[in-house]
Write a protein that holds these residues in place. Structure first.
Motif, mmCIF file in Angstrom:
data_model
loop_
_atom_site.group_PDB
_atom_site.id
_atom_site.type_symbol
_atom_site.label_atom_id
_atom_site.label_comp_id
_atom_site.label_asym_id
_atom_site.label_seq_id
_atom_site.Cartn_x
_atom_site.Cartn_y
_atom_site.Cartn_z
ATOM 1 N N LYS A 98 -5.337 3.380 0.272
ATOM 2 C CA LYS A 98 -5.108 3.616 1.697
ATOM 3 C C LYS A 98 -5.636 2.418 2.461
ATOM 4 O O LYS A 98 -6.748 1.948 2.212
ATOM 5 N N SER B 115 -2.760 3.581 7.601
ATOM 6 C CA SER B 115 -3.063 4.158 8.914
ATOM 7 C C SER B 115 -2.783 3.107 9.982
ATOM 8 O O SER B 115 -2.596 1.935 9.684
ATOM 9 N N SER C 266 0.813 -1.216 0.000
ATOM 10 C CA SER C 266 0.000 0.000 0.000
ATOM 11 C C SER C 266 0.849 1.269 0.000
ATOM 12 O O SER C 266 1.926 1.324 0.594
ATOM 13 N N LYS C 267 0.292 2.304 -0.652
ATOM 14 C CA LYS C 267 0.978 3.601 -0.669
ATOM 15 C C LYS C 267 0.737 4.371 0.624
ATOM 16 O O LYS C 267 1.603 5.094 1.109
ATOM 17 N N TYR C 268 -0.482 4.218 1.193
ATOM 18 C CA TYR C 268 -0.828 4.927 2.421
ATOM 19 C C TYR C 268 -1.384 3.924 3.430
ATOM 20 O O TYR C 268 -2.250 3.118 3.102
ATOM 21 N N GLU D 34 4.875 0.770 -1.332
ATOM 22 C CA GLU D 34 4.171 1.935 -1.888
ATOM 23 C C GLU D 34 3.899 1.765 -3.384
ATOM 24 O O GLU D 34 4.049 2.693 -4.173
ATOM 25 N N ASP E 212 -1.989 2.410 -5.344
ATOM 26 C CA ASP E 212 -2.595 3.681 -4.970
ATOM 27 C C ASP E 212 -3.854 3.473 -4.123
ATOM 28 O O ASP E 212 -4.978 3.735 -4.560
#
Length: 201
Positions: free
Chosen positions: A116, A100, A96-98, A111, A114
């Motif tokens: 989250k 949490s 994953s690029k982002y 990364e 694209d």
């Protein structure tokens, strides 16, 4: 399953996690399809495979071991060169690029996709559950029974680049649990089998 290419060489990243279970599953297909399976633990092995699976496990550990094994950049290059890659559970997070809910001190991701992602979205192991998941991309296929154990989910995607393949309705929310972007496939659980390009993982 006719889309599996003859002689396909599948590699499974074997630094940490459920790589042995993935290996056993693919070996069970050898009698039906002409393919080979190997556990990948070094950079030199990447040139010997056509596609890679990054299995479930602990994404922080996988990231750390990749750096210690000098595999981080070669893996990233392998993905970005267009080779088929399937990330399951922790593998989804790693691609994953982002992300949490990253652990203290952070961690390094490939990364390459694209999206989250939120780690451990469903809570602790005691919150595990099974559910039938519909996969519209597999026309005519019955829903898949999937088991979610401390699984991540995809909370957002770049809709111009990423195709959502399967979603889960949970607590009034529609959660993406499988997605594809070019040569890359992600699923929150490895029990979901999806077509990727000319190969089927």
């Amino acid at each position: 399953m006719s889309e599996i290419r003859e002689g396909l060489r599948i590699g499974i990243l074997g630094l940490q996690g459920s790589y042995k279970a993935h290996e056993e599953m693919f070996k069970s297909l050898i009698n039906s399809y002409t393919l080979s399976v190997s556990i990948i633990k070094s950079t030199s092995q990447l040139v010997e495979i056509d596609g890679l699976i990054i299995p479930g496990g602990e994404s922080t550990s996988i990231s750390l071991l990749c750096e210690r094994s000098n595999l981080y950049e070669p893996l990233r290059n392998f993905v970005n060169e267009g080779n088929p890659v399937w990330g399951t559970c922790a593998g989804l997070v790693f691609l994953s690029k982002y992300v949490s809910q990253v652990k203290n001190g952070g961690q390094k991701f490939l990364e390459s996709m694209d999206i989250k992602t939120e780690r451990n979205y469903f809570g602790s192991q005691k919150d595990s559950f099974e559910v039938l998941i519909k996969t519209p991309c597999l026309k005519g296929k019955k829903p898949f029974r999937c088991l979610f154990i401390r699984a991540p989910v995809i909370t957002a995607v770049d809709q111009d680049k990423v195709e959502a393949l399967a979603e889960l309705e949970k607590s009034g929310k529609s959660l993406i649990v499988a997605a594809r972007q070019e040569n890359k496939l992600l699923s929150t659980r490895s029990s979901l089998t999806i077509h990727v390009g000319t190969s089927t993982f």
